[in-house]
Design a protein around this motif. Structure first.
Motif, PDB file in Angstrom:
ATOM      1  N   ASP A  10      -3.855  -3.732  12.218  1.00 60.28           N
ATOM      2  CA  ASP A  10      -2.696  -4.519  12.528  1.00 60.28           C
ATOM      3  C   ASP A  10      -1.312  -3.824  12.090  1.00 60.28           C
ATOM      4  O   ASP A  10      -1.152  -2.846  11.341  1.00 60.28           O
ATOM      5  N   HIS A  20       0.968  -1.048   0.084  1.00 60.81           N
ATOM      6  CA  HIS A  20      -0.035   0.102   0.230  1.00 60.81           C
ATOM      7  C   HIS A  20       0.921   1.175   0.113  1.00 60.81           C
ATOM      8  O   HIS A  20       2.096   1.252   0.238  1.00 60.81           O
ATOM      9  N   ARG A  41      -1.165  -6.600  16.906  1.00 57.49           N
ATOM     10  CA  ARG A  41      -2.573  -5.972  16.696  1.00 57.49           C
ATOM     11  C   ARG A  41      -1.999  -4.402  16.902  1.00 57.49           C
ATOM     12  O   ARG A  41      -1.318  -4.085  17.739  1.00 57.49           O
ATOM     13  N   GLU A  43      -4.714  -8.885   6.733  1.00 57.75           N
ATOM     14  CA  GLU A  43      -4.629  -7.225   6.663  1.00 57.75           C
ATOM     15  C   GLU A  43      -5.758  -6.658   7.043  1.00 57.75           C
ATOM     16  O   GLU A  43      -6.895  -6.920   6.296  1.00 57.75           O
ATOM     17  N   ARG A  44      -5.872  -5.750   8.224  1.00 57.72           N
ATOM     18  CA  ARG A  44      -7.112  -5.229   8.669  1.00 57.72           C
ATOM     19  C   ARG A  44      -7.190  -3.871   8.126  1.00 57.72           C
ATOM     20  O   ARG A  44      -6.201  -3.081   8.299  1.00 57.72           O
ATOM     21  N   THR A  63       1.808  -8.909  12.033  1.00 62.15           N
ATOM     22  CA  THR A  63       0.546  -9.771  12.540  1.00 62.15           C
ATOM     23  C   THR A  63       0.443  -9.272  14.024  1.00 62.15           C
ATOM     24  O   THR A  63      -0.518  -9.738  14.689  1.00 62.15           O
ATOM     25  N   THR A  75       7.732  -4.535   8.469  1.00 58.18           N
ATOM     26  CA  THR A  75       6.399  -5.295   8.628  1.00 58.18           C
ATOM     27  C   THR A  75       6.720  -6.577   8.656  1.00 58.18           C
ATOM     28  O   THR A  75       5.882  -7.455   9.165  1.00 58.18           O
ATOM     29  N   GLU A  97       5.686 -12.036  12.517  1.00 53.14           N
ATOM     30  CA  GLU A  97       5.942 -10.956  11.821  1.00 53.14           C
ATOM     31  C   GLU A  97       5.371  -9.622  12.586  1.00 53.14           C
ATOM     32  O   GLU A  97       4.447 -10.003  13.076  1.00 53.14           O
ATOM     33  N   ASN A 145       0.544  -4.074   9.513  1.00 51.81           N
ATOM     34  CA  ASN A 145       0.606  -3.503   8.230  1.00 51.81           C
ATOM     35  C   ASN A 145       0.425  -2.013   8.258  1.00 51.81           C
ATOM     36  O   ASN A 145       0.956  -1.220   7.354  1.00 51.81           O
ATOM     37  N   TYR A 189       4.876  -8.129   4.365  1.00 56.52           N
ATOM     38  CA  TYR A 189       4.284  -9.331   4.666  1.00 56.52           C
ATOM     39  C   TYR A 189       2.912  -9.698   3.859  1.00 56.52           C
ATOM     40  O   TYR A 189       3.101 -10.816   3.585  1.00 56.52           O
TER      41      TYR A 189
END
Ligand SMILES: Cc1cc2nc3c(=O)[nH]c(=O)nc-3n(C[C@H](O)[C@H](O)[C@H](O)COP(=O)(O)OP(=O)(O)OC[C@H]3O[C@@H](n4cnc5c(N)ncnc54)[C@H](O)[C@@H]3O)c2cc1C
Ligand SMILES: [Zn+2]
Lengths: 225, 94
Positions: B12, A19, B48, A218-219, B46, B29, B43, B14, A83
């Protein structure tokens, strides 16, 4: 739903699933920053596509929908993420589970797969509210019609057109079982969308015996309902 | 329950990838780490992420332990790292 093409003066190749962070600065200096997944395939050079869902009262999505016009310049950072990424060389089988705008990074993976002429078996289970809310509807149909090992499964949670043959409920264990079974425990899985959908689908697939280290998530945040 | 833990708004790791690039100059990440409290590994993506509290907090998905806390102040960035990595955690690049 609105898709944008961003021309990047300092384009860098991305990996499907990554992203960008987009930063808006108002005239008074107030800043807002949000993440948006790259929708286009890595094979396209110099520019990327983003697809933004309009969130009610959403600061940035409303601006992008209602005020942004072709030719505007944005401050961006990216590509981001090491990831939630898939490259054709990683193989499969590829199990994609998405809800709403969570389909965006998954679309980049499917576009990448098609552009790479990879015939890795792939399945997308995609949850939308209604038929008209399905993002990339025609393009997904087209990809599924190529007969290159990609299969598409829709579920419509709120309303379904007459004669609808897909699923008509929220993603649940039984649906995930139906869609994932042929791939067995080794499926390389990517789940993306509203936080609750991602949590539920990841737990369900783990309970169904998929290897947790092959499930990537991915949230995107709340579902806005 | 800690005030940063708003489950509604939970994301998360990401989602903080860009912030970590800004601070540490690299994409973290995919960084593999261990939770010092419960031993859970994975990783960074993952973990929160609670981004609506003042600052950003990353927590262990197995035991909720705070593993990384980042606060931007007018005087710069403050961060507190508890996750355990094989080769250490990078230093802030600015
Ligand atoms: C890694 C990552 C990638 C993302 N990629 C995309 C993408 O490709 N396309 C896309 O459209 N979005 C994407 N998102 C979500 C996006 O970053 C924003 O959260 C979303 O556009 C809402 O921002 P906003 O400023 O409009 O709303 P805000 O002003 O932040 O929020 C307004 C209200 O809407 C609620 N809300 C917040 N986020 C959402 C949401 N995602 N859905 C529904 N309601 C929400 C809030 O609780 C609040 O009440 C991504 C998020 C992450 C973390
Ligand atoms: Zn832990």
């Amino acid at each position: 739903m609105k898709s944008f093409t961003l021309a990047l003066p300092r384009w860098m190749p991305h990996r499907a699933g990554q992203h960008y962070d987009i930063r808006l600065t108002a005239e008074d200096g107030y800043r807002a920053q949000r993440s948006y997944s790259i929708a286009s395939a890595p094979q396209r050079e110099g520019e990327i596509d983003l697809t933004v869902e309009l969130v009610e009262n959403g600061e940035v999505s409303t601006f992008l929908h209602q005020s942004a016009v072709a030719g505007d310049r944005f401050e961006v950072r990216g590509p981001i993420g090491g990831y939630f990424v898939w490259e054709a060389a990683q193989g499969g089988p590829l199990l994609l589970v998405g809800g709403g705008s969570g389909v965006v990074p998954l679309m980049s993976m499917l576009r990448h797969r098609a552009a790479a002429k990879a015939n890795v078996p792939a399945r997308l289970l995609y949850s939308s509210r209604s038929y008209d809310d399905i993002i990339y509807r025609d393009e997904l149909e087209g990809l599924a019609a190529r007969g290159d090992g990609f299969e598409l499964f829709h579920t419509l949670t709120r309303s379904q057109p007459a004669g609808w043959k897909g699923y008509a409920r929220r993603i649940d264990d039984r649906m995930l079982g139906d869609v994932s079974r042929v791939f067995g425990a080794k499926a390389m899985t990517f789940i993306c969308g509203p936080t609750a959908l991602v949590e539920n689908a990841a737990n369900a697939l783990t309970n169904l015996g998929l290897r947790p280290e092959r499930i990537r998530t991915e949230r995107f945040g709340p579902s806005g309902t | 329950m800690a005030i940063d833990m708003n489950w509604e708004l939970m994301l998360d790791g990401n989602a903080v990838g860009g912030l970590l690039i800004e601070i540490f100059g690299q994409d973290l990440t995919a960084l593999w780490s261990t939770c010092p409290d419960c031993g859970r590994q994975g990783e960074l993506a993952t973990l929160r992420a609670f981004t609506h509290a003042p600052g950003v907090v990353l927590r262990c998905p197995a035991c909720d332990a705070v593993l990384l806390r980042i606060a931007k102040t007018t005087r710069g960035v403050r961060y507190d790292v508890r996750l355990v990595t094989k080769d250490g955690f990078p230093q802030a690049s600015r």
